[in-house]
Design a protein around this motif. Structure first.
Motif, short mmCIF file in Angstrom:
data_model
loop_
_atom_site.label_atom_id
_atom_site.label_comp_id
_atom_site.label_asym_id
_atom_site.label_seq_id
_atom_site.Cartn_x
_atom_site.Cartn_y
_atom_site.Cartn_z
N PRO A 13 43.16 36.63 21.74
CA PRO A 13 43.22 37.94 22.14
C PRO A 13 44.82 37.40 22.22
O PRO A 13 45.40 36.70 22.52
CB PRO A 13 43.03 37.85 23.67
CG PRO A 13 41.60 36.75 24.02
CD PRO A 13 41.78 36.34 23.14
N ASN A 24 33.63 44.14 24.23
CA ASN A 24 32.71 42.50 24.66
C ASN A 24 32.99 42.30 26.49
O ASN A 24 34.02 43.11 26.33
CB ASN A 24 33.66 41.24 24.54
CG ASN A 24 33.65 40.49 22.76
OD1 ASN A 24 33.30 41.20 22.41
ND2 ASN A 24 35.05 40.43 22.10
N SER A 80 35.78 31.15 32.72
CA SER A 80 36.60 30.64 31.71
C SER A 80 36.00 28.68 32.17
O SER A 80 35.29 28.23 31.25
CB SER A 80 38.15 30.49 31.49
OG SER A 80 38.14 30.30 30.35
N THR A 106 33.59 33.63 22.39
CA THR A 106 34.65 34.35 22.21
C THR A 106 34.18 34.12 20.30
O THR A 106 34.95 34.38 19.70
CB THR A 106 35.50 34.40 22.34
OG1 THR A 106 36.00 32.74 22.68
CG2 THR A 106 35.37 35.25 23.67
N GLN A 108 41.32 30.67 25.51
CA GLN A 108 41.84 31.90 24.48
C GLN A 108 42.95 32.34 24.68
O GLN A 108 43.13 32.59 23.41
CB GLN A 108 40.87 33.51 24.27
CG GLN A 108 38.86 32.42 24.09
CD GLN A 108 37.94 32.03 25.20
OE1 GLN A 108 38.85 32.12 26.54
NE2 GLN A 108 36.87 32.33 25.08
N LEU A 109 43.76 32.25 25.54
CA LEU A 109 44.94 33.75 25.63
C LEU A 109 46.21 32.56 25.85
O LEU A 109 47.13 32.69 26.28
CB LEU A 109 44.67 33.35 27.56
CG LEU A 109 43.45 35.32 27.40
CD1 LEU A 109 43.84 35.02 29.52
CD2 LEU A 109 43.93 36.32 27.08
N LEU A 141 39.12 33.65 30.47
CA LEU A 141 40.05 33.47 28.77
C LEU A 141 40.80 31.77 28.43
O LEU A 141 41.38 32.22 27.87
CB LEU A 141 40.46 34.21 27.85
CG LEU A 141 38.86 35.42 27.49
CD1 LEU A 141 39.71 36.56 27.55
CD2 LEU A 141 38.34 35.40 26.83
N HIS A 152 43.81 41.87 18.89
CA HIS A 152 42.48 41.88 20.00
C HIS A 152 42.80 41.86 21.02
O HIS A 152 44.30 41.13 21.73
CB HIS A 152 41.97 40.09 19.75
CG HIS A 152 40.46 40.07 20.98
ND1 HIS A 152 40.04 39.26 20.91
CD2 HIS A 152 40.58 40.53 22.01
CE1 HIS A 152 39.42 38.69 22.02
NE2 HIS A 152 39.37 39.93 22.11
N THR A 172 38.11 42.96 24.43
CA THR A 172 37.49 42.66 25.98
C THR A 172 37.84 42.57 27.59
O THR A 172 38.88 42.04 27.60
CB THR A 172 37.20 40.72 25.49
OG1 THR A 172 36.82 40.76 24.37
CG2 THR A 172 36.76 39.82 26.65
N CYS A 214 32.75 40.86 29.78
CA CYS A 214 32.42 39.76 30.54
C CYS A 214 31.92 40.42 31.67
O CYS A 214 32.72 40.71 32.61
CB CYS A 214 33.07 39.25 30.30
SG CYS A 214 34.47 38.43 28.55
N ALA A 252 42.85 41.94 25.45
CA ALA A 252 41.80 41.41 26.64
C ALA A 252 42.67 42.19 28.28
O ALA A 252 43.16 42.47 28.06
CB ALA A 252 41.93 40.28 27.12
N LEU A 291 46.32 40.45 26.65
CA LEU A 291 45.96 39.99 28.32
C LEU A 291 46.68 41.51 29.14
O LEU A 291 47.89 40.98 29.40
CB LEU A 291 46.04 39.06 28.42
CG LEU A 291 45.59 39.38 29.51
CD1 LEU A 291 44.46 39.48 29.79
CD2 LEU A 291 45.40 38.21 30.98
#
Ligand code: IPE
Ligand code: IPE
Ligand code: MG
Length: 246
Positions: free
Chosen positions: A187, A138, A145, A181, A206-207, A203, A18, A64, A140, A20, A190
Motif C-alpha cells: 500500500p 481485498n 498481521s 498480499t 506491507q505498510l 499489514l 494501492h 484493501t 481482510c 489500505a 493507509l
C-alpha cells in the motif's frame, strides 16, 4: 462524479496504486445515536460502497479493507454474530454489482474460522468476480498481521526442512511471496477513520513505507469525498524512502 477534489486528483496525476483502509468507528457511531453497536456495522456497509467508488473513480488499482481482525474474535458473541451475518450479506448481495463494475474480490485472513455459510459466500464471490480488471478489492477478515508473518515463517521453515529452499535464499522477497498480499504491491497510503492513531495489527510488513492518513470521520459517515481528501493529501506528501531529496 463531479467533485472538484476528484478533478484535482486526476489533474495532479500521481494516484496511489494501492490504498489500505482501517474502517473504524462503527460502534461509536451507533452509540452516539443510542443504537446497538451492530447498527453501526450495518450503516458502515454504505461506506464500503463509497470507498470502492472513490477508488474506482480516482484510478486506484488495489483497495484493501480491514473488516474484521483476529483480535475482534474476542468481542461479545452477539456482536460477532451480527458482524458475520452482515459480512455474509454484503458479500452475497453486492456480488453482481461488483462483477458489473469490474471489481475482483479477494478475502485475506484465517478464513477457516468463518462459519460454513460465510465461507461459501466468500468462495463464490472470489470465483464470480475473478475476471474483474478495474479494481482489486481485498477484504481482510479474521486477519492479524503477526499471524500472517508467522505463517510465512512457518512456510519457509517447511520449505527449508523439505529441501526446497536453502537458508541463504530467505530474503525479503521470499517472505513477501508467502504473505496473503503477495499478488499486489505494498500500500502507498493507509487511511484510518475515527481518529485512532494506531495500526491494530494491520499489514505491519506491507505498510513499512505507506503514507498514513487519519480521518476523524467515523466509518459509517465516510464518503467518496473523504476518500478523495486522503488522496489529495497523499499527493502533497514527499516520499523519500530513506533517501535524500533530489
Ligand atoms: C470498526 O468499528 C469495525 C470493526 C472493528 C469490526 P468498531 O466496531 O471498532 O467501532 P468503535 O471503534 O468501537 O467505535
Ligand atoms: C481495527 O479496529 C480492526 C478493524 C477495523 C477491522 P479495532 O477497533 O478492532 O481496533 P482497536 O481495538 O481500537 O485497536
Ligand atoms: Mg474500533
Amino acid at each position: 462524479m463531479s467533485d472538484p477534489l476528484l478533478d484535482a486528483i486526476l489533474q495532479q496525476g500521481a494516484v496511489p496504486a494501492h490504498v489500505a483502509v482501517i474502517m473504524d468507528g462503527n460502534g461509536r457511531w451507533a452509540q452516539a445515536r443510542g443504537l446497538p453497536r451492530p447498527a453501526g456495522h450495518q450503516a458502515g456497509m454504505q461506506a464500503v460502497r463509497e470507498a470502492v467508488e472513490g477508488a474506482r473513480n480516482s484510478g486506484v488499482k488495489v483497495l484493501t479493507l480491514f473488516a474484521f481482525s483476529q483480535e475482534n474474535w474476542q468481542r461479545p458473541p452477539e456482536e460477532i454474530d451480527a458482524l458475520m451475518a452482515l459480512l455474509e450479506e454484503y458479500i452475497a448481495r453486492e456480488r453482481e454489482e461488483l462483477i458489473a463494475k469490474g471489481v475482483a474480490v479477494q478475502f485475506l485472513g484465517d478464513l477457516d474460522r468463518l462459519v460454513a455459510s460465510a465461507r461459501a459466500a466468500v468462495d463464490e464471490t472470489v470465483r464470480a468476480t475473478a475476471g474483474g480488471t478495474e479494481l482489486a478489492l481485498n477484504i481482510c477478515i479474521s486477519y492479524g498481521s503477526r499471524a500472517e508473518i508467522t505463517r510465512a515463517a512457518r512456510m519457509i521453515a517447511e520449505d527449508v526442512a523439505a529441501g526446497r529452499l536453502v537458508p541463504a535464499e530467505v530474503d525479503e522477497a521470499a517472505v513477501a511471496r508467502r504473505l496473503y498480499t503477495a499478488p499486489w504491491p505494498d500500500p502507498d497510503l493507509l487511511i484510518r477513520t475515527s481518529g485512532e492513531q494506531r495500526l491494530s495489527n494491520f499489514l505491519l510488513w506491507q505498510l513499512a513505507y505507506a503514507e498514513l492518513f487519519v480521518s476523524s470521520v467515523l466509518w459509517p459517515d465516510f464518503t467518496r469525498h473523504d476518500f478523495y481528501e486522503a488522496i489529495v493529501e497523499f499527493q502533497r506528501r514527499d516520499r523519500r524512502f530513506g533517501r535524500v531529496p533530489i
